[in-house]
Write an enzyme that holds these catalytic residues in place. Structure first.
Site, PDB file in Angstrom:
ATOM      1  N   GLU A 248      37.252  36.257  34.491  1.00 38.25           N
ATOM      2  CA  GLU A 248      38.496  35.625  34.958  1.00 38.25           C
ATOM      3  C   GLU A 248      38.450  35.478  36.481  1.00 38.25           C
ATOM      4  O   GLU A 248      39.402  35.789  37.193  1.00 38.25           O
ATOM      5  CB  GLU A 248      39.707  36.451  34.524  1.00 38.25           C
ATOM      6  CG  GLU A 248      39.785  36.633  33.008  1.00 38.25           C
ATOM      7  CD  GLU A 248      40.935  37.522  32.560  1.00 38.25           C
ATOM      8  OE1 GLU A 248      41.335  38.422  33.332  1.00 38.25           O
ATOM      9  OE2 GLU A 248      41.444  37.320  31.450  1.00 38.25           O
TER      10      GLU A 248
ATOM     11  N   CYS B  13      50.703  39.729  30.109  1.00 38.88           N
ATOM     12  CA  CYS B  13      51.065  39.796  31.529  1.00 38.88           C
ATOM     13  C   CYS B  13      51.742  38.509  31.998  1.00 38.88           C
ATOM     14  O   CYS B  13      52.698  38.549  32.779  1.00 38.88           O
ATOM     15  CB  CYS B  13      49.832  40.088  32.374  1.00 38.88           C
ATOM     16  SG  CYS B  13      48.420  39.018  32.024  1.00 38.88           S
TER      17      CYS B  13
END
Length: 532
Positions: free
Chosen positions: A192, A287
């Site tokens: 990521e 998240c």
């Protein structure tokens, strides 16, 4: 429980603690009640007893940064300097040798403990070198954004120019070579993470929603210490594009990642699992939805700022709002009422309310995309000096004074730096701060076949039944087609044909809200197209 604080590299104990601390501070500010805040102060005290440079403490830091921001907020809410100092420790200890994650892994008996001591591996956590020595943004994009934002907080609190310069250097590296036109960051699914310089693929872009939020927080903090419109411009770019694209128009579904191109492929085998053209109701790692809720609820705190020493109020964002402010140097109470349809048009009306006449300065941001603007006060045109992208309006303000601010908002064609190899011969369409895209719901399949002539007029088109009446853009273009005689050939010397077609662009953040289909931000551009 067994194992507490034994693997802060992988377990998110400190990250979760940080978010909980921020929630406690927000609850205290909203309600004035301290029971939640007091509980989190005890938690922070416990963490402070475990981590630090004092004898008997662990010289460690979180695997996923966030607590650094929270500890500074906790310090401001309580006045307890230990929380600020703990945040400073976490910021400054990261990257020191020996690498903590290597030592921690060895302590757990991990066979690959030495692997976590390599500089390349440590880049994932921004722990390969002390932040003041880091030259480019690397590793996990969300962690990096939180880390850099926390570092700005500490630099501001401690007057550390060297640390602040490092933060500015890293921000510039992102903004000039690693930032998507949508304000997203993080080019790679693997880790990521940020990619190399100018590595900004569209189809495989990760651009996590949380990464856009982290970059907003980073930009906003730099704006507080260095009033330069470039920080507000990039904050706004992410707000209206790569961040808000993470939630559907009805607020019920969410994107985890935000690519700039989506092409339907049978079996969907080529994509990482989070790259989809359908927003999800929730995620196992949730998240992004919570982060979106938090940021949207706090958007008012990004719109204005006060500099008591200079007797100035700065307007960073143009949002329908009403805010009560007090200039600390003079005690002047000011109520600002902002009326606008921005970002759909460039007209802003700001009404000033003051109990008595008062001299101070209003600073209005002139967005980087705006090539012409006009400011009137009580219907009289004013020529304001512009410093670092802000128009300065200094006068003795009276109750009821009206600032009329107009920004021309033409449709613009944006081209990428030629070093972004994938975007050669392509163009993106913007209007004001809004980035546009083409979507299958309007333009059918095979969007890569569409070409936009450089000479084609771009018309703003508002249709009440389409996406709630958002301004869309239409243009005359072409679709390149393969002739039937070559339809099954992988390569051919038979020339294709160009078929005239109307191309419709919609705001990027609104894609994926109708029937699932393809999407494309960077469309092929042809300098000269000859119709058949």
């Amino acid at each position: 429980p067994n194992g507490r604080w034994e693997n802060v590299r992988d377990r998110h104990e400190l990250y979760c603690a940080g978010h909980l601390m921020e929630a406690a501070v927000a609850h205290y500010r909203a309600t004035g009640k301290k029971h939640f805040l007091d509980s989190l102060c005890k938690f922070a005290d416990h963490i402070d007893s475990r981590f630090g440079r004092d004898e008997g403490k662990v010289r460690g830091y979180p695997g996923h940064e966030e607590i650094e921001l929270a500890l500074v907020k906790l310090y401001h809410a309580t006045g307890n300097g230990r929380y600020r100092d703990l945040a400073s420790f976490f910021i400054r200890e990261r990257g020191e040798v020996p690498y903590f994650f290597q030592e921690e892994a060895r302590g757990r008996g991990e066979a690959n403990g030495d692997f976590f001591g390599t500089i390349e591996r440590m880049k994932h956590w921004q722990a390969h070198a002390p932040i003041i020595d880091q030259q480019e943004a690397v590793g996990h994009a969300v962690r990096a954004g939180y880390f850099y934002a926390g570092a700005v907080d500490i630099a501001r609190e401690q007057g550390d120019i060297v640390l602040l310069d490092a933060c500015k250097r890293l921000w510039t590296n992102i903004a000039t070579s690693k930032l998507y036109i949508t304000g997203g960051t993080g080019a790679r699914y693997e880790g990521e993470a940020f990619g190399d310089t100018y590595e900004l693929p569209s189809e495989s872009a990760y651009a996590e929603t949380c990464a856009a939020i982290a970059f907003i927080l980073f930009s906003h903090r730099l704006l507080q210490v260095d009033l330069d419109a470039k920080y507000a411009d990039e904050m706004e770019r992410a707000l209206y594009n790569g961040m808000i694209s993470g939630v559907s128009l009805d607020g019920r579904n969410f994107f985890y990642v935000n690519p700039l191109s989506y092409t339907t492929v049978p079996g969907e085998k080529k994509r990482h699992q989070r790259n989809t053209n359908r927003r999800q109701e929730w995620f196992g790692c949730a998240c992004c939805p919570n982060n979106l809720s938090r940021l949207i609820a706090s958007i008012g705190s990004f719109a204005y700022s006060i500099d008591d020493a200079q007797d100035t109020i700065a307007v960073h964002l143009f949002i329908e709002s009403k805010v009560n402010l007090e200039l600390g140097a003079t005690g002047t109470e000011v109520i600002i009422t902002q009326e606008t349809a921005y970002p759909w048009n460039g007209d802003v009306a700001i009404t000033m309310s003051v109990e008595k006449n008062a001299r101070f300065s209003m600073l209005l941001r002139i967005p980087g995309w705006c090539n012409h603007h006009e400011i009137n006060i009580n219907d009289e045109k004013v020529d304001a000096a512009i410093v670092n992208g802000y128009a300065r309006l200094e006068r003795a303000w009276r109750d009821g004074d009206l600032i009329s601010f107009h920004m021309d908002m033409p449709v613009a064609r944006i081209h990428a730096n030629p070093r972004v190899a994938e975007l050669h011969g392509r163009v993106a369409i913007t209007r004001g701060p809004i980035v546009y895209c083409i979507e299958g719901a309007d333009n059918g399949k095979d969007l890569q076949q569409l070409l936009l002539p450089a000479s084609s007029a771009l018309q703003v088109d508002t249709e009440p039944s389409r996406l709630g009446g958002m301004p869309c853009i239409t243009a005359r273009g072409y679709r390149s087609r393969i002739k039937p005689s070559a339809i099954n050939a992988l390569y051919t010397d038979i020339e294709g044909e160009l078929v005239p077609e109307i191309i419709r662009f919609i705001p990027y953040h609104a894609w994926g809200n109708r029937k699932p289909g393809d999407m494309l931000v960077w469309i092929r551009e042809c300098m000269v197209c000859f119709p058949p």
